[in-house]
Motif scaffolding. Structure first.
Motif, mmCIF file in Angstrom:
data_model
loop_
_atom_site.group_PDB
_atom_site.id
_atom_site.type_symbol
_atom_site.label_atom_id
_atom_site.label_comp_id
_atom_site.label_asym_id
_atom_site.label_seq_id
_atom_site.Cartn_x
_atom_site.Cartn_y
_atom_site.Cartn_z
ATOM 1 N N SER A 266 32.975 40.479 23.430
ATOM 2 C CA SER A 266 34.353 40.659 24.235
ATOM 3 C C SER A 266 33.852 40.814 25.661
ATOM 4 O O SER A 266 33.022 41.698 26.014
ATOM 5 C CB SER A 266 35.083 41.527 23.421
ATOM 6 O OG SER A 266 35.283 41.344 22.186
ATOM 7 N N LEU A 267 35.149 40.572 26.407
ATOM 8 C CA LEU A 267 34.910 40.833 28.007
ATOM 9 C C LEU A 267 35.609 42.142 28.176
ATOM 10 O O LEU A 267 36.834 42.230 27.589
ATOM 11 C CB LEU A 267 35.686 39.822 28.646
ATOM 12 C CG LEU A 267 35.824 40.020 30.344
ATOM 13 C CD1 LEU A 267 34.254 39.970 30.909
ATOM 14 C CD2 LEU A 267 36.413 39.060 30.953
ATOM 15 N N LEU A 268 35.086 43.215 28.729
ATOM 16 C CA LEU A 268 35.533 44.439 29.271
ATOM 17 C C LEU A 268 36.025 44.517 30.586
ATOM 18 O O LEU A 268 35.409 43.708 31.594
ATOM 19 C CB LEU A 268 34.567 45.567 28.842
ATOM 20 C CG LEU A 268 34.354 45.533 27.377
ATOM 21 C CD1 LEU A 268 33.308 46.705 27.025
ATOM 22 C CD2 LEU A 268 35.448 45.670 26.182
ATOM 23 N N ALA A 269 36.955 45.247 30.833
ATOM 24 C CA ALA A 269 37.222 45.573 32.309
ATOM 25 C C ALA A 269 36.147 45.808 33.274
ATOM 26 O O ALA A 269 36.099 45.222 34.608
ATOM 27 C CB ALA A 269 38.463 46.422 32.636
ATOM 28 N N ALA A 270 35.287 46.537 32.833
ATOM 29 C CA ALA A 270 34.214 46.877 33.789
ATOM 30 C C ALA A 270 33.300 45.815 34.349
ATOM 31 O O ALA A 270 32.788 45.915 35.370
ATOM 32 C CB ALA A 270 33.248 47.845 32.885
ATOM 33 N N GLY A 271 33.184 44.525 33.568
ATOM 34 C CA GLY A 271 32.545 43.438 34.204
ATOM 35 C C GLY A 271 33.265 42.751 34.759
ATOM 36 O O GLY A 271 32.886 41.577 35.499
ATOM 37 N N ILE A 272 34.384 42.776 35.330
ATOM 38 C CA ILE A 272 35.310 42.024 35.997
ATOM 39 C C ILE A 272 35.243 42.374 37.509
ATOM 40 O O ILE A 272 35.559 43.815 37.909
ATOM 41 C CB ILE A 272 36.897 42.036 35.611
ATOM 42 C CG1 ILE A 272 36.779 41.367 34.016
ATOM 43 C CG2 ILE A 272 37.598 40.750 36.430
ATOM 44 C CD1 ILE A 272 38.123 41.554 33.515
ATOM 45 N N THR A 273 35.041 41.552 38.558
ATOM 46 C CA THR A 273 34.886 41.767 39.843
ATOM 47 C C THR A 273 35.990 41.331 40.987
ATOM 48 O O THR A 273 36.222 41.882 41.934
ATOM 49 C CB THR A 273 33.455 41.150 40.489
ATOM 50 O OG1 THR A 273 33.657 39.794 40.551
ATOM 51 C CG2 THR A 273 32.449 41.882 39.798
#
Length: 366
Positions: free
Chosen positions: A296-303
């Motif tokens: 799953s995509l977490l907020a920490a990995g979004i730039t």
């Protein structure tokens, strides 16, 4: 079981009929050809299969009654021809299947009907109900209202989408070509490719665009076949003149092997049918997790966030170079995400701790 065997024994089949198979520039709708195709479909249904027809030809069927000598290029005239042709085609399909005591239901779709999840489900329920009531569904793109932005582009792609929509076991594409060749068969020297097991079998293949009556062509058929096969539906590409053999034992044309596991309806919609409303740029760690580990995509990995979207919309996922690496259904509005970028889950309020995109709603491009 071989690919041809799985198509020959499929319990549910979508049959796509190309424009050139049932219409001509001079005479419009060719009833003898259409009747022959209905005969082949009827034989398949009597053998125990459910058949859904995806029919091109509405514009072509409207040319002769409107005294048009060639396929129009402007949208308004195309839609005018389609409005005449759709009526003629609906009557022709209904009259032909009535010879066998069968009722026909016409289903007109636009790209928007497939792209929007609610309309997607409604179309699915309609087709399922028609089948349950023993009616033959004849599907066509709604050319009378579809704009350039809303079009599927051709009915080959529509057929591939419908095949997954109804959970078909096979897709049969019938047109004026006998299968996939490694070049233009009209120029001589081209070799028929009997089976496509994977991308390596397409090395060196040159696919052309559509003819005088259709919007498709080999390029669109190849794209549609790969789309369906990628979702788990085996495909047969054959000539309409060989419809009997195509629908009896799949002994003609080119077959495309399906991926071993069928893609879920939701993931298929995310990958192939849904429109995207924005994009999320990811750091290298998030790309590795999403693509390599299917996490799953977490907020920490979004730039970075691009565009304006809302929870439930489909967005593209980008790597550092801007390349699209995946797409998925986002859980938050873009305004909410602005306050979450780069923050670990433990740093977020409880209401923002669920994944930005859950793994079940995420489809990688590679």
């Amino acid at each position: 079981m071989s690919v041809r065997g799985s198509i020959a024994n499929a319990r549910s089949v979508v049959v796509k009929i190309g424009s050139s198979a049932i219409t001509t520039l001079e005479g419009g709708l060719e009833l003898d050809r259409l009747n022959a195709l209905v005969d082949a479909c009827e034989s398949r249904m009597r053998a125990g299969s459910d058949v859904v027809v995806v029919s091109s030809g509405a514009v072509g069927a409207g040319l002769s009654p409107l005294r048009l000598r060639k396929r129009p290029q402007d949208l308004a005239t195309k839609q005018a021809a389609a409005s005449v042709g759709q009526l003629a085609m609906a009557q022709a399909w209904s009259t032909s299947f009535a010879r066998y005591g069968r009722v026909v239901g016409q289903v007109l779709l636009t790209a928007d009907d497939i792209a929007r999840r609610a309309q997607h489900r409604n179309a699915q329920r309609t087709l399922e109900r028609l089948r349950a009531l023993r009616a033959v569904a004849v599907v066509n793109e709604n050319d009378t209202v579809a704009t350039t932005e809303l079009r599927f582009g051709d009915n080959d792609r529509l057929a591939a989408l419908v095949a997954h929509l109804v959970g078909a076991d096979a897709l049969v594409l019938l047109s004026d070509v006998a299968g996939l060749y490694d070049g233009d068969p009209r120029r001589g020297g081209a070799r028929l490719i009997p089976e496509v097991a994977g991308p390596e079998d397409l090395d060196g293949v040159v696919a052309g665009s559509g003819g005088a009556l259709g919007t498709g062509g080999m390029a669109s058929k190849l794209s549609a076949a790969r789309l369906a096969a990628d979702s788990g539906v085996p495909v047969l590409l054959a000539a309409a003149a060989e419809a009997d053999a195509a629908l009896a034992d799949a002994s003609v044309g080119t077959v495309f092997a399906a991926r071993p596991e069928r893609m879920s309806a939701r993931k298929f919609w995310v990958r192939h049918a849904a429109d995207t409303n924005g994009a999320l740029a990811l750091d290298d760690g998030a790309v590795a997790a999403v693509v390599g580990k299917r996490r799953s995509l977490l907020a920490a990995g979004i730039t970075r966030i691009e565009g304006r979207f809302y929870g439930g919309d489909v967005v593209d996922l980008l790597d550092n170079s801007g390349a699209k690496i995946a797409r998925g259904v986002v859980a938050y509005d873009s305004a909410e995400l602005n306050g979450m970028l780069g923050r670990s889950t433990s740093e977020l309020p409880p209401e923002w701790r669920r994944p930005v995109i859950h793994a079940d709603d995420l489809v990688a491009h590679r």
